[in-house]
Design a protein around this motif. Structure first.
Motif, short mmCIF file in Angstrom:
data_model
loop_
_atom_site.label_atom_id
_atom_site.label_comp_id
_atom_site.label_asym_id
_atom_site.label_seq_id
_atom_site.Cartn_x
_atom_site.Cartn_y
_atom_site.Cartn_z
N ALA A 23 1.05 -1.00 0.23
CA ALA A 23 -0.12 -0.08 0.04
C ALA A 23 0.75 1.34 -0.07
N LEU A 24 1.68 1.72 1.04
CA LEU A 24 2.80 2.11 1.59
C LEU A 24 3.21 2.92 -0.33
N LEU A 25 3.87 2.18 -1.25
CA LEU A 25 5.08 1.86 -2.82
C LEU A 25 4.23 2.64 -3.16
N VAL A 26 2.07 1.82 -3.56
CA VAL A 26 1.44 2.05 -4.16
C VAL A 26 0.88 3.26 -4.46
N GLY A 27 1.17 3.89 -2.93
CA GLY A 27 0.47 4.96 -2.47
C GLY A 27 1.26 6.37 -2.90
N PHE A 28 2.72 6.22 -2.78
CA PHE A 28 3.96 6.97 -3.53
C PHE A 28 3.57 7.24 -4.70
N TRP A 29 2.66 5.94 -5.84
CA TRP A 29 3.40 6.42 -6.58
C TRP A 29 2.02 7.51 -7.81
N LEU A 30 0.84 7.33 -6.87
CA LEU A 30 -0.14 7.52 -6.98
C LEU A 30 -0.50 8.91 -6.58
N SER A 31 0.38 8.78 -5.81
CA SER A 31 0.59 10.61 -5.21
C SER A 31 1.32 11.89 -6.08
N ARG A 32 1.40 10.88 -7.04
CA ARG A 32 2.64 11.54 -8.05
C ARG A 32 2.37 10.96 -9.54
N ARG A 33 1.04 10.41 -9.53
CA ARG A 33 0.67 10.51 -11.14
C ARG A 33 -1.51 10.97 -10.88
N ALA A 34 -1.55 10.65 -11.73
CA ALA A 34 -3.16 11.34 -11.80
C ALA A 34 -4.01 10.58 -12.63
N LEU A 35 -5.02 10.24 -11.74
CA LEU A 35 -6.39 9.51 -12.84
C LEU A 35 -7.12 9.88 -13.37
N THR A 36 -6.71 9.35 -14.70
CA THR A 36 -8.25 10.63 -15.55
C THR A 36 -8.73 9.95 -16.36
N ARG A 37 -8.64 8.63 -17.20
CA ARG A 37 -9.75 7.66 -17.11
C ARG A 37 -10.27 6.55 -16.55
N ASN A 38 -11.06 6.34 -17.31
CA ASN A 38 -11.71 4.83 -16.72
C ASN A 38 -11.44 4.75 -14.88
N VAL A 39 -11.85 6.14 -14.57
CA VAL A 39 -11.57 5.30 -12.87
C VAL A 39 -12.63 4.84 -12.48
N GLY A 40 -14.11 4.71 -12.71
CA GLY A 40 -14.40 3.18 -12.19
C GLY A 40 -14.84 1.77 -12.22
N MET A 41 -13.98 1.35 -14.34
CA MET A 41 -13.78 0.48 -14.21
C MET A 41 -12.56 0.22 -13.24
N ILE A 42 -11.21 0.74 -12.78
CA ILE A 42 -10.17 0.96 -12.16
C ILE A 42 -10.15 0.72 -11.27
N MET A 43 -11.58 1.21 -10.53
CA MET A 43 -11.53 0.76 -8.80
C MET A 43 -12.40 -0.47 -8.71
N PHE A 44 -12.71 -1.20 -9.97
CA PHE A 44 -13.40 -2.37 -10.08
C PHE A 44 -12.74 -3.31 -9.59
N ALA A 45 -11.62 -3.55 -10.85
CA ALA A 45 -10.69 -4.16 -11.12
C ALA A 45 -9.41 -4.19 -10.00
N SER A 46 -9.36 -2.99 -9.27
CA SER A 46 -8.85 -3.81 -7.82
C SER A 46 -9.25 -3.83 -7.00
N VAL A 47 -10.49 -3.70 -5.86
CA VAL A 47 -11.36 -4.77 -5.78
C VAL A 47 -11.20 -6.00 -5.88
N ALA A 48 -11.02 -6.49 -7.44
CA ALA A 48 -11.61 -8.17 -8.25
C ALA A 48 -9.35 -8.03 -7.90
N GLY A 49 -8.39 -8.07 -8.44
CA GLY A 49 -7.48 -7.97 -7.28
C GLY A 49 -7.00 -8.33 -6.29
N PHE A 50 -7.38 -7.09 -5.22
CA PHE A 50 -7.72 -7.44 -4.21
C PHE A 50 -8.43 -9.51 -4.06
N GLY A 51 -9.57 -9.43 -4.05
CA GLY A 51 -10.64 -10.72 -4.24
C GLY A 51 -9.43 -11.72 -4.38
#
Length: 416
Positions: A269-297
């Protein structure tokens, strides 16, 4: 609101956010260090596992029972002032622990009583603190700001307990004194940041106003979708509560292996958080969210079926990373879809869901493990998470198709 020009894209350019981040980091470190010191001190005083359980109880009860009241206050009063007052109470409570411990006038009831007082203050502070962030940065920078904010929390969760344990060698009073200074630093930072909140229309605390956050969430499909998705994913994905069983009985490792397993999600979580703090999420945020929760599963399922330590560590590392992506998207979407005069109450409802789902998720995993074994229980949690993702994609098509975190501004409801 800060300027949205290109020159302000760097989070460091927003001085109020920097002050907010320092406040978040110092208070989070203080909380983690206090948790270690209090548990060690209580056990040294009583030798009772029951008293250790009471620590969690006196912290959990205020966070749930006072959440709706705290949300109402956040929407009715100056949020910065609410946070400053609440954190100053925490300073006084922790300083009292330091003085009483130093003078030898401390027992388990005194410690638990002061922990309860600071927990009440933290419960009152929470919705106001969370609701301040969208006013400190432009909307397009908010996801990165939330990721940086989460990094502070993850870093505190990783380092704070170890630091508290090391400092405890010098005495519990030393830990408490340092934590009081950290909380005081947070108070100073919050009081100095530039935060403008539109004067709220004062309304009395009634049943309707207290539960207005629930009504708002129910009438906003995207907000309802992300909050309920988080609730059920956490309920089903509580495999980390079973780590001692996996470490001892399945992976055949000792305390060192358990420590690595516990730290792996936080590192991811820490490493991904560092990456997200420097990169903007600009497209397909809904599918990215669902894919991330699926990845969690999927990561939960891999962990459940793994019989080797290195694969289990990688699965938990990925689990933490996926959770950070979905958490940033969910948190940003809820904040951006909620009008400012409702953010306190919506944040309060969200915090209740988070607190209860974490606790119930651990309980659910423990009960299933006792009934069918640790591996089937964890595997069932991973499969259940994937089923929830599939159902939510069908039930909330607008959320699935959502492209940006910023949506059309919602029509501000009349404050109930």
């Amino acid at each position: 609101m800060p300027s949205t020009s290109a020159s302000t894209d760097s989070l460091l350019q927003h001085r109020s956010f920097v002050a907010f981040w320092i406040a978040r980091a110092t208070s989070s470190f203080a909380f983690q260090m206090i948790t270690i010191a209090v548990s060690w001190q209580i056990y040294s005083l009583t030798g009772s596992a029951f008293d250790l359980g009471l620590i969690g109880l006196v912290q959990f009860l205020p966070s749930v029972t006072l959440a709706l009241v705290a949300g109402h206050i956040a929407d009715q009063y100056d949020r910065r002032r609410v946070v400053v007052i609440a954190q100053f109470v925490e300073v006084l409570g922790v300083a009292a622990l330091a003085v009483l411990t130093l003078t030898g006038n401390v027992n388990e009831l005194v410690v638990l009583g002061l922990v309860f007082i600071t927990s009440v203050a933290k419960a009152m502070e929470g919705p106001s603190l969370l609701s301040m962030l969208p006013a400190l940065v432009p909307p397009k920078v908010l996801p990165r700001a939330m990721a940086a904010n989460s990094v502070a929390g993850q870093a505190a969760a990783m380092v704070g307990p170890a630091l508290g344990g090391v400092l405890y060698i010098a005495g519990a009073d030393v830990v408490y004194a340092i934590c009081a200074l950290l909380y005081l630093t947070s108070v100073i930072m919050v009081s100095r940041l530039r935060y403008e909140q539109a004067p709220p229309r004062r309304v009395p605390a009634t049943f309707k106003t207290l539960f207005a956050g629930i009504s708002f969430i129910r009438n906003r499909p995207d907000v309802l979708g992300v909050i309920s998705l988080d609730l059920f994913a956490v309920l089903l994905g509580g495999a980390t509560a079973l780590l001692p069983i996996f470490a001892h009985d399945i992976l055949h490792t000792g305390p060192w292996g358990l420590g690595i397993l516990r730290g792996a999600p936080a590192v991811g979580a820490l490493l991904v958080g560092f990456w997200l703090s420097r990169r903007a999420l600009t497209r397909n945020v809904g599918m990215i969210m669902f894919a991330s929760v699926a990845g969690f599963g999927v990561a939960t399922l891999v962990f459940a079926l793994s019989s080797t330590l290195w694969l289990s560590i990688l699965a938990l590392f990925a689990l933490g990373g996926f959770d950070m992506v979905s958490m940033v998207i969910r948190g940003s979407l809820v904040q951006l879809d909620t009008p400012d005069d409702m953010r306190g109450r919506v944040s309060a409802v969200n915090s209740i869901f988070i607190n209860t789902s974490n606790q119930l998720g651990e309980f659910e995993s423990g009960m299933l493990a006792a009934w069918m074994g640790a591996v089937p229980a964890a595997a069932l949690g991973g499969i259940g998470t994937l089923v929830v993702v599939a159902l939510w994609m069908k039930m909330f098509p607008g959320l699935r198709r959502r492209q940006r975190l910023e949506n059309d501004p919602p029509i501000a409801e009349k404050a109930a």
